[in-house]
Design a protein around this motif. Structure first.
Motif, short mmCIF file in Angstrom:
data_model
loop_
_atom_site.label_atom_id
_atom_site.label_comp_id
_atom_site.label_asym_id
_atom_site.label_seq_id
_atom_site.Cartn_x
_atom_site.Cartn_y
_atom_site.Cartn_z
N SER A 299 0.68 -1.22 -0.20
CA SER A 299 0.14 0.02 0.07
C SER A 299 0.81 1.24 -0.01
O SER A 299 0.62 2.22 -0.65
CB SER A 299 -0.74 -0.03 1.30
N GLN A 300 1.90 1.22 0.85
CA GLN A 300 2.84 2.48 0.80
C GLN A 300 3.65 2.75 -0.52
O GLN A 300 3.61 3.76 -0.89
CB GLN A 300 3.87 2.31 2.15
N ALA A 301 4.00 1.59 -1.04
CA ALA A 301 4.62 1.60 -2.45
C ALA A 301 3.88 2.09 -3.51
O ALA A 301 4.25 2.82 -4.24
CB ALA A 301 5.28 -0.02 -2.57
N VAL A 302 2.44 1.66 -3.57
CA VAL A 302 1.51 2.05 -4.60
C VAL A 302 1.31 3.55 -4.14
O VAL A 302 1.37 4.56 -5.24
CB VAL A 302 0.11 1.33 -4.43
N ARG A 303 1.02 4.15 -2.85
CA ARG A 303 0.79 5.58 -2.81
C ARG A 303 2.12 6.20 -3.02
O ARG A 303 1.92 7.46 -3.50
CB ARG A 303 0.60 5.65 -1.17
N GLN A 304 3.26 5.86 -3.10
CA GLN A 304 4.56 6.67 -3.19
C GLN A 304 4.35 6.47 -4.87
O GLN A 304 5.10 7.47 -5.58
CB GLN A 304 5.82 5.95 -2.98
N ALA A 305 4.08 5.47 -5.66
CA ALA A 305 4.05 5.59 -7.00
C ALA A 305 3.11 6.63 -7.46
O ALA A 305 3.39 7.43 -8.30
CB ALA A 305 3.46 4.16 -7.58
N GLY A 306 2.14 6.77 -6.71
CA GLY A 306 1.11 7.86 -7.07
C GLY A 306 1.85 9.28 -6.99
O GLY A 306 1.40 10.11 -7.74
N ARG A 307 2.44 9.41 -5.88
CA ARG A 307 3.16 10.73 -5.60
C ARG A 307 4.09 10.99 -6.96
O ARG A 307 4.30 12.07 -7.32
CB ARG A 307 4.13 10.69 -4.44
N ASP A 308 4.75 10.20 -7.16
CA ASP A 308 5.92 10.10 -8.60
C ASP A 308 5.07 10.51 -9.62
O ASP A 308 5.56 11.47 -10.22
CB ASP A 308 6.45 9.02 -8.60
N ILE A 309 4.01 9.83 -9.79
CA ILE A 309 3.10 10.09 -11.22
C ILE A 309 2.59 11.30 -11.02
O ILE A 309 2.50 12.23 -11.93
CB ILE A 309 2.02 9.17 -11.30
N GLY A 310 2.36 11.76 -9.65
CA GLY A 310 1.57 13.15 -9.50
C GLY A 310 2.67 14.51 -9.84
O GLY A 310 2.40 15.56 -10.23
N ALA A 311 4.08 13.92 -9.59
CA ALA A 311 4.88 14.90 -9.78
C ALA A 311 5.10 15.49 -11.16
O ALA A 311 5.39 16.42 -11.75
CB ALA A 311 6.33 14.38 -9.43
N VAL A 312 4.77 14.28 -12.22
CA VAL A 312 4.83 14.55 -13.55
C VAL A 312 3.50 15.08 -14.05
O VAL A 312 3.59 16.04 -15.12
CB VAL A 312 5.18 13.25 -14.48
N LEU A 313 2.26 14.69 -13.38
CA LEU A 313 1.15 15.42 -14.11
C LEU A 313 0.85 16.68 -13.49
O LEU A 313 0.15 17.58 -14.08
CB LEU A 313 -0.04 14.25 -13.49
N ALA A 314 1.72 17.05 -12.47
CA ALA A 314 1.43 18.54 -11.96
C ALA A 314 1.97 19.45 -13.14
O ALA A 314 1.35 20.41 -13.48
CB ALA A 314 2.37 18.69 -10.80
#
Length: 393
Positions: A299-314
């Protein structure tokens, strides 16, 4: 009815042939000859002649009578989506999904089958053709009813020719003439695009038709995006628009990507990348299973993946200003963890003006997005003004 038609004419400023008139009827709303004459500014005799042509082609049908204002009630006419069918094909690395639909993209018959894209175009497309023929038979239709075929491939595609362009996970497919191979089997036009574009189109048409600016992000073995801007799919100059999987994640310089660069989003946050960092996981599906089982590390790894994706989507939000970001692909099945990570960074890093009405959600169409988008792509081609004019000529 006439007032509604006046609203439509603003979207179709010039109505000349039968094909243009048909576009006014594609919304399925019944209209009278008088309605169409008021919209087009054409003589009722011209409108009547074009209605006859469209009815003869099976594209429209009588839809009852309108309310009478005195005298005999006028007849109304509407789009007849069952007139013909299209075949939507969604090919993945290890599967194929095919759906036969009517001209409104309503699924009439569907088949899922295991299939390795690495088997090459001859074997894969032969299986597609055989399965497509089975679906036609199952739905009681023939190839003469087939208006077109839409195909999504898991790699870069030159949309104008329908040929794959150096697809990394598709050995033997480079420059394969997919439209020619399938067209010779089905005797119908064949359109090809990459899988993320058709998923974006399918999700937009089926779930968010009123959203003009939408970014669809597929997070699976790889990561890619499909861009809907001003209500239309945007592919870019060479068809590579939306390739966010190979955008560098800020601050990451030590993780190599299969493309030869370092720090690419796909190498850091794809399902495959997350699986490689977890015990008991080999594939994206394994990651999802761990999350659903309550595994904290997953769960933590998936949430961190979301943050990394969010950094590009921003950055994408600042550049494209979408009103909606839709997260699809198998990793979206991991619940709110990935979306929460994306929201956390996008809302933090993007300007308030760009995010004040921005929604970030998971896909509604799930595994159907690809075939629905492939169907919509084929339908749009088959029902374009020019195509209709050729059909009725």
């Amino acid at each position: 009815m006439v007032e509604v038609a006046r609203d439509v004419v603003q979207q179709v400023p010039k109505v000349s042939g039968a094909g243009d008139m048909f576009q006014l009827l594609r919304d399925g709303r019944p209209r009278t000859r008088a309605d169409l004459a008021a919209v087009t500014g054409q003589a009722r005799s011209t409108v009547a002649a074009r209605i006859d042509l469209l009815m003869a082609a099976g594209l429209i049908a009588p839809a009852g009578e309108a309310t009478s204002t005195g005298g005999r009630p006028p007849a109304t006419f509407a789009f007849a989506p069952s007139a013909r069918v299209v075949l939507g094909v969604d090919l993945g690395a290890t599967h194929a999904r095919l759906a036969l639909t009517d001209l409104a993209s309503t699924v009439l018959a569907q088949r899922d089958l295991p299939l390795l894209i690495t088997d090459g175009p001859d074997l894969v497309l032969d299986r597609v053709a055989e399965t497509g023929a089975e679906l036609l038979h199952e739905a009681g239709r023939t190839t003469s009813d087939l208006a077109g075929v839409g195909v999504g491939l898991p790699g870069p595609v030159e949309h104008a020719t329908g040929k794959p362009n150096n697809p990394p996970i598709m050995p033997g497919w480079d420059n394969a003439d997919v439209p020619e191979i399938l067209g010779s089997r089905f005797h119908a036009p064949v359109l090809v695009d990459n899988d993320v574009n058709i998923m974006a189109l399918g999700e937009h048409r089926a779930a968010w038709p009123g959203v003009a600016d939408l970014l669809f992000v597929k997070v699976a073995t790889g990561i890619g995006a499909g861009i809907i801007a001003d209500g239309a799919l945007r592919r870019g100059a060479q068809g590579s628009a939306g390739d966010i999987g190979h955008v560098a994640v800020p601050g990451v310089t030590d993780i190599a990507c299969r493309c030869g660069n370092v720090g690419c989003l796909e190498a850091i946050a794809s399902g495959q990348a997350v699986a490689s960092r977890l015990e008991g996981a080999v594939t994206s599906a394994d990651v999802v299973a761990l999350v659903r089982a309550g595994d904290v590390a997953a769960s933590q790894a998936v949430r961190q993946a979301g943050r990394d994706i969010g950094a590009v989507l921003a950055t994408s939000v600042s550049l494209l200003n979408p009103s909606m970001i839709v997260i699809g692909g198998i990793l979206a099945d991991a619940g709110e963890h990935i979306v929460a990570g994306i929201r956390e960074v996008v809302y933090q890093r993007s300007l308030p003006l760009a995010t004040q009405h921005l929604r970030i959600v998971t896909a509604r169409t799930g595994t159907q997005a690809g075939v629905l988008g492939a169907s919509a792509m084929a339908v749009d081609q088959a029902l374009s003004s020019d195509a209709v004019d050729r059909l009725v000529a």
